[in-house]
Design a protein around this motif. Structure first.
Motif, PDB file in Angstrom:
ATOM      1  N   CYS A 949       1.159  14.423  -7.441  1.00 45.35           N
ATOM      2  CA  CYS A 949       0.100  13.610  -6.813  1.00 45.35           C
ATOM      3  C   CYS A 949      -0.353  12.461  -7.713  1.00 45.35           C
ATOM      4  CB  CYS A 949      -1.115  14.479  -6.480  1.00 45.35           C
ATOM      5  SG  CYS A 949      -0.792  15.777  -5.297  1.00 45.35           S
ATOM      6  N   PHE A 950       0.338  12.243  -8.822  1.00 48.23           N
ATOM      7  CA  PHE A 950      -0.119  11.241  -9.780  1.00 48.23           C
ATOM      8  C   PHE A 950      -0.163   9.835  -9.201  1.00 48.23           C
ATOM      9  CE2 PHE A 950       1.067  13.651 -13.940  1.00 48.23           C
ATOM     10  CZ  PHE A 950      -0.003  14.502 -13.709  1.00 48.23           C
ATOM     11  N   ASP A 951       0.634   9.564  -8.178  1.00 49.64           N
ATOM     12  CA  ASP A 951       0.629   8.215  -7.598  1.00 49.64           C
ATOM     13  C   ASP A 951      -0.733   7.877  -6.999  1.00 49.64           C
ATOM     14  OD1 ASP A 951       2.130   5.818  -7.083  1.00 49.64           O
ATOM     15  OD2 ASP A 951       2.097   6.345  -4.961  1.00 49.64           O
ATOM     16  N   LEU A 952      -1.532   8.925  -6.716  1.00 47.47           N
ATOM     17  CA  LEU A 952      -2.866   8.700  -6.148  1.00 47.47           C
ATOM     18  C   LEU A 952      -3.898   8.346  -7.224  1.00 47.47           C
ATOM     19  CD1 LEU A 952      -3.019  11.722  -3.649  1.00 47.47           C
ATOM     20  CD2 LEU A 952      -2.599   9.319  -3.070  1.00 47.47           C
ATOM     21  N   LYS A 975       0.491   6.687  -2.881  1.00 49.82           N
ATOM     22  CA  LYS A 975      -0.379   5.580  -2.500  1.00 49.82           C
ATOM     23  C   LYS A 975      -0.010   5.073  -1.105  1.00 49.82           C
ATOM     24  CE  LYS A 975      -0.624   2.542  -5.701  1.00 49.82           C
ATOM     25  NZ  LYS A 975      -0.292   1.386  -6.568  1.00 49.82           N
ATOM     26  N   GLU A 976       1.285   4.981  -0.830  1.00 48.42           N
ATOM     27  CA  GLU A 976       1.738   4.491   0.470  1.00 48.42           C
ATOM     28  C   GLU A 976       1.273   5.423   1.593  1.00 48.42           C
ATOM     29  OE1 GLU A 976       5.924   3.288   2.753  1.00 48.42           O
ATOM     30  OE2 GLU A 976       5.962   4.198   0.750  1.00 48.42           O
ATOM     31  N   ASN A 980      -1.429   4.558   4.675  1.00 50.58           N
ATOM     32  CA  ASN A 980      -0.953   4.660   6.059  1.00 50.58           C
ATOM     33  C   ASN A 980      -1.560   5.827   6.826  1.00 50.58           C
ATOM     34  OD1 ASN A 980       0.745   2.413   5.810  1.00 50.58           O
ATOM     35  ND2 ASN A 980       2.425   3.648   4.975  1.00 50.58           N
ATOM     36  N   ALA A 981      -2.377   6.636   6.162  1.00 54.20           N
ATOM     37  CA  ALA A 981      -2.965   7.808   6.825  1.00 54.20           C
ATOM     38  C   ALA A 981      -3.982   7.375   7.873  1.00 54.20           C
ATOM     39  CB  ALA A 981      -3.626   8.712   5.798  1.00 54.20           C
ATOM     40  N   ASP A1003      -7.010  -3.356   1.421  1.00 56.86           N
ATOM     41  CA  ASP A1003      -7.108  -4.786   1.760  1.00 56.86           C
ATOM     42  C   ASP A1003      -6.767  -5.653   0.549  1.00 56.86           C
ATOM     43  OD1 ASP A1003      -7.839  -4.124   4.314  1.00 56.86           O
ATOM     44  OD2 ASP A1003      -9.987  -4.347   3.974  1.00 56.86           O
ATOM     45  N   ASP A1004      -7.277  -5.260  -0.628  1.00 60.29           N
ATOM     46  CA  ASP A1004      -6.979  -6.010  -1.857  1.00 60.29           C
ATOM     47  C   ASP A1004      -5.489  -6.003  -2.153  1.00 60.29           C
ATOM     48  OD1 ASP A1004      -9.574  -6.680  -2.237  1.00 60.29           O
ATOM     49  OD2 ASP A1004      -9.965  -5.256  -3.847  1.00 60.29           O
ATOM     50  N   SER A1005      -4.870  -4.839  -1.937  1.00 56.54           N
ATOM     51  CA  SER A1005      -3.435  -4.707  -2.204  1.00 56.54           C
ATOM     52  C   SER A1005      -2.630  -5.622  -1.281  1.00 56.54           C
ATOM     53  CB  SER A1005      -3.011  -3.249  -2.026  1.00 56.54           C
ATOM     54  OG  SER A1005      -1.641  -3.095  -2.266  1.00 56.54           O
ATOM     55  N   ILE A1006      -3.024  -5.674   0.002  1.00 52.47           N
ATOM     56  CA  ILE A1006      -2.324  -6.525   0.963  1.00 52.47           C
ATOM     57  C   ILE A1006      -2.471  -7.998   0.581  1.00 52.47           C
ATOM     58  CG2 ILE A1006      -2.337  -7.332   3.365  1.00 52.47           C
ATOM     59  CD1 ILE A1006      -3.136  -4.446   4.149  1.00 52.47           C
ATOM     60  N   GLU A1007      -3.695  -8.375   0.127  1.00 54.15           N
ATOM     61  CA  GLU A1007      -3.928  -9.764  -0.276  1.00 54.15           C
ATOM     62  C   GLU A1007      -3.075 -10.141  -1.480  1.00 54.15           C
ATOM     63  OE1 GLU A1007      -8.031 -10.563  -0.915  1.00 54.15           O
ATOM     64  OE2 GLU A1007      -8.639  -9.967   1.091  1.00 54.15           O
TER      65      GLU A1007
END
Length: 1011
Positions: A949-952, A975-976, A980-981, A1003-1007
């Motif tokens: 779970c480290f990606d979280l 994270k993905e 997407n959840a 939102d920040d990641s998408i920007e």
């Protein structure tokens, strides 16, 4: 004839792979200001973000190409050189050196095109490698072994380089300059004649560089290429308006209580505005004395001894802002991770977010910014004592870049467990002065008794005050409700604080509860906030619970909404019930999130949390101010009933009455019948705190010697005693007993022979060195006795490969781990099942190792098994409530495991495990686990989250352990998957505030991706 100057100082680098410098900006600024003050000069200075390669090239072109045949051009550059003969700028990138640097050949072409009569070029950089040298270590090395400086030569050209092209050049951070520039500044200002012949002065400058380099233990030989006929003369440089504007601390100014006066020290106006908003009354007497009399803004070191709430921490902040303004870096050291985190939040909000300073922290967590510290990518670094000692010893060049060290809570040097760390790190700083490394020291201590030569050992002056900005009334109250106290004038008075008939027996036998309930009820009805200190976690929780039930306070509903809903520990439900009654408790059973909420709520004057029951750790600097502090006990429980020292009492009492919160404080000691109230009054209220003392104990001589040996390259065996003499304990012992060194030589001689036999030391021609194993032991956090046991345990380990989990279990058999309080039910055989549990998790090999060195104490063995199994479950993601249930005792009052126990086991094991792993790799180099598996275990110990779970675990998205586990159990482990959840699923698993953070982070990641 005109004089044209171009002064370039590159101290910051955009590329995180390039180590920042501390003196380059000051180098350029000082010489620019001195030339500007001394003679008419058309000049330009480039530093910081402006010192890009394009700006540097443009400035050089303008200065050199536009010069006439009667002009003299002065070119000065301080910054990193590269090993392929280039100078660097703010925007230099290691991976694109060719396009983001300025090669010497380009500069040479400009020199040839220039019509200037004379060109003086000073290069305070180097073109070769070396630890802490001003060179890009990661850059390519030129295949051309020729001297790049010769390209610049020619008639009318004088080239002065800090070192030869195949030799490093160095900085002296404590002076704020490079070795070469410091020599130039000193000699050109103190020249015996009004006119300086630069060719003659160069001899003195180069001699000064060689001498200073030798003093700090390095070799640096400047190079002078001289093609000037008849010499080159300038007036002797004189500091004036520009110089003292840039370096006001060198003028010795004095200020008033007004914060605006600090503008004389060239501190940024925006910083002064923030300070004015925070300290509306201006500087207090302590801070003013530190500046005007103790000259902390002139770089002088100081020991500051003052009560809680006296404003001594701001003394450190003043010194920090000053050194940052000079291009240096500051380090703050604290005893606890919680204190580091609190200061990090405060400093980030003020100094980073509002003012642009770079603030980092290093506490041993997976989010630590160790790399930024090593690369010098910071302005303020916050450390725990242990982390700073570890990094400053293992990577000694990190000390080269530090201009200031602020050590808070220095009275901990007397602590039997923490004291050695403080003493060792201060010893390292003091002995580093012999190498020319001498950062300013601001050492802050709570009120102590006699300082016992501490300031003499530190080499600074002592600033002592017992005055508090907020008056504190101290006294003792018995079961009759009478309060005997010392008033603000120092006079003894008595007062019936509560009617005696309000004090009634509330349980089966008389207890402190009988007094605490009516006393706190009376105080909160008067609008006060109250802290009740208890000496155990259980009584602290119980106190908050019965106060919540009996005070009739309104519930803290808004605060309760912020509590983690998914925290499954047994403590969480207790805290929620307390919040419902307007109280709270603060102890190690709380999670990090809960502690923050409790501290924030109690600090808020509008919060409905009016009473806080706390263990004594709250006294160690956590910002939880109260009107009144009540001490229910006067002794510790887990330390053989040791009474509180007067200094410890004063620290707890000091939580009452804080500037900006309340204008008067009160400390009440409860006399519960064990001691006569007059005895307590005379001891604690009227008593003088104990004198400062070293924690050095001859029983730990082996540990001290091996850790001191790490700090030196080599030492003659006859001089081993000198290592101890450099410590605070040795310094004081020598003062008291002139025969101390002679008496110690016998003990050290025997120890030396034993360490040779064990392979910890080796001797060559009388010179003593640590072996590789010895160095690993000395750099470790373990005692010598613990290291020797570890070596024996590892040698008895018979598996082909050592697993990370097995190392975690082996840690439980070390002496320090055996001293960890481990709840056990010591009647019957119920705890014997821990052996079976550890066998199921680790196998029989570990069982055999955990049986070693218990001296027939079966409960010590069971405790080791219990800790190992708990940590196994913790790192595998078993919920806290399930762990508590699995390891609960048959008796509900004894032997139960709580969250604080789990957290203590995990933190302590993680702290020791890195040292254990390093020693294990030396003993069994071919049988070790891979580095990633080991680092994963450390992260799991810290977070309680399994590795899948480290990606979280994202810095921008901090969740509670229970939330991470809830996501994991729902199959969301990346994270993905999280982004997407479905919102409905997230709302069912997480706190509302957490879901909002996830959406914001998404939102920040998408920007960022779009950009």
């Amino acid at each position: 004839m005109a004089i044209i100057g171009r002064f370039i100082g590159v101290d910051r680098y955009q590329d995180p792979a390039i180590r920042d410098l501390t003196g380059a900006r000051n180098d350029a600024l000082a010489l620019w200001a001195l030339f500007k003050d001394t003679l008419p000069i058309e000049s330009k200075i480039l530093t910081g973000l402006n010192a890009t390669i394009s700006n540097i090239q443009k400035a050089l072109e303008e200065g050199l190409i536009n010069a006439s045949n009667n002009d003299t051009v002065i070119i000065f550059y301080s910054g990193h050189g590269s090993q392929d003969h280039r100078i660097t700028g703010f925007d230099t990138e290691v991976t694109k050196l060719e396009s983001t640097t300025l090669p010497m050949s380009t500069i040479s072409e400009l020199f040839k095109k220039s019509k200037a009569k004379n060109i003086l070029c000073i290069l305070d950089c180097c073109f070769s490698g070396g630890a802490a040298a001003k060179v890009l270590e990661d850059g390519p090395i030129s295949r051309d072994i020729g001297n790049p400086l010769e390209l610049l030569g020619g008639q009318g050209r004088v080239i002065l380089a800090a070192s030869n092209f195949d030799q490093p050049s160095y900085e002296l951070p404590t002076t704020g300059h490079g070795v070469l520039t410091k020599a130039i500044i000193d000699i050109l200002q103190t020249w015996e004649h009004d006119t300086v012949n630069l060719m003659t002065a160069m001899d003195s400058i180069m001699a000064a560089v060689r001498l200073e380099a030798a003093r700090i233990g390095v070799q640096q030989t400047p190079v002078l290429l001289n093609y000037v006929t008849g010499g080159l003369t300038i007036p002797r440089l004189t500091a004036g308006k520009e110089y003292f504007k840039a370096f006001p601390q060198r003028k010795g100014v004095k200020i008033t209580h007004e914060i605006d006066d600090l503008v004389q020290y060239n501190l940024p106006p925006e910083l002064l505005k923030e300070w004015k908003d925070s300290y509306v009354k201006g500087l207090n007497d302590l801070q003013l004395e530190a500046i005007n009399e103790f000259r902390i803004l002139d770089g002088d070191s100081a020991l500051v001894i003052a009560p809680t709430s006296s404003g001594k921490t701001f003394v450190g902040e003043l010194a920090s802002a000053n050194v940052i303004g000079q291009g240096k870096k500051s380090v703050f050291l604290f005893p606890y991770k919680a204190l580091v985190n609190e200061k990090y939040d405060q400093f980030t909000d003020l100094y980073q977010d509002k003012l642009g300073y770079r603030v980092i922290r290093c506490t041993g967590d997976y989010l630590d910014q160790n790399k930024e510290f090593i690369q010098g990518k910071y302005d303020i670094a916050l450390f725990t004592y242990e982390m700073f000692l570890n990094l400053s010893i293992s990577i000694s060049t990190t000390l080269n870049q530090i201009g200031l060290v602020v050590l808070d809570e220095a009275q901990f040097i007397t602590d039997p467990t923490r004291g050695i760390t403080i003493e060792l790190l201060l010893t390292n700083l003091i002995t580093a002065r012999q190498r020319g490394i001498n950062p300013q020291l601001i050492v802050l201590s709570a009120v102590i008794g006699n300082s016992n030569y501490f300031e003499d050992w530190l080499g600074c002056k002592k600033l002592l005050t017992t005055k508090r900005p907020v008056p504190l009334i101290e006294g003792v109250m018995g079961r009759n409700g009478y309060f005997k106290y010392l008033n603000e004038k120092g006079e003894v008075e008595t007062e019936q604080l509560i009617p005696s008939y309000h004090i009634v027996q509330r349980t089966q036998k008389p207890s402190q509860q009988d007094v605490i309930v009516p006393l706190v009820k009376s105080l909160v009805q008067q609008g006060e906030k109250v802290i009740i200190f208890r000496n155990q976690k259980g009584p602290a929780e119980g106190c908050a619970a019965y106060l919540a039930a009996d005070l009739g306070l309104p519930g803290a509903e808004d605060e309760s909404k912020n509590l983690p809903k998914h925290n499954s520990s047994s403590t969480s439900s207790k805290l929620k019930r307390c919040f419902a009654g307007g109280t709270a408790f603060h102890n190690s059973n709380l999670s990090k999130e809960e502690r923050k909420i409790v501290e924030r709520a109690f600090r808020d004057p509008n919060s409905k949390i009016r009473a806080l029951a706390a263990t004594t750790t709250v006294a160690a600097g956590i910002n939880t101010p109260a009107n009144t502090v009540i001490l229910a006990e006067q002794e510790f429980v887990g330390d053989d009933g040791r009474p509180f020292t007067i200094a410890e009492y004063k620290n707890m009492a000091g939580r009452a009455g804080r500037v900006g919160f309340n204008e008067k404080g009160r400390a009440i000691i409860l006399a519960d019948g064990k001691f006569d109230p007059n005895f307590l009054f005379n001891k604690y209220v009227l008593g003088t705190p104990e004198p400062l003392a070293s924690s050095f104990d001859t029983a730990d001589l082996d540990t001290w010697i091996i850790k001191l040996l790490v700090q030196v390259k080599d030492v003659h065996k006859d001089n081993l005693v000198n290592l101890l003499a450099n410590t605070y304990g040795g310094y004081v012992a020598n003062k008291i007993n002139p025969d101390w060194e002679k008496n110690m030589r016998h003990d050290i001689s025997e120890l030396f022979q034993e360490m040779l036999r064990l392979g910890i030391l080796e001797e060559e021609n009388g010179i003593v060195h640590l072996t590789i194993l010895g160095k690993a032991c000395g750099e470790s956090v373990l005692s010598f006795r613990s290291v020797m046991r570890l070596v024996q345990l590892l040698k008895d380990y018979h598996k082909a490969t050592i697993t990370a989990d097995d190392l975690m279990a082996i840690v439980q058999a070390l002496p320090e781990s055996d001293e960890l309080p481990t709840p056990m039910f010591r009647k019957g055989t119920s705890e014997s099942k821990r052996v079976r549990e550890v066998a199921q998790r680790f196998g029989h090999e570990i069982i055999q190792l955990l049986q070693r060195f218990v001296n027939g104490d079966e409960f010590k063995y069971y405790a080791r098994c219990k800790r190992a199994s708990i940590l196994f479950d913790w790192t595998k993601g078993i919920s806290t409530s399930d762990i508590e249930d699995t390891f609960k005792s048959p008796n509900p009052y004894f032997g139960n495991i709580s969250y604080s126990n789990i957290r203590a086991f995990a933190d302590f094991t993680r702290f020791q495990l890195r040292s254990v792993h390093k020693i294990a790799t030396i003993i069994f180099p071919g049988a070790m686990l891979d580095e990633k598996t080991f680092e994963d275990l450390l992260k799991s110990l810290e977070t309680g989250v399994p590795s899948d779970c480290f990606d979280l675990l994202m810095p921008s998205l901090e969740m509670s352990r229970e939330e991470y586990l809830a996501l994991s159990n729902a199959g969301i482990k990346t994270k993905e998957a999280l982004y997407n959840a479905p919102g409905e699923l997230l709302n069912s698993l997480l706190e509302v505030s957490t879901v909002e953070m996830i959406l914001h982070d998404k939102d920040d990641s998408i920007e960022r991706i779009s950009a």
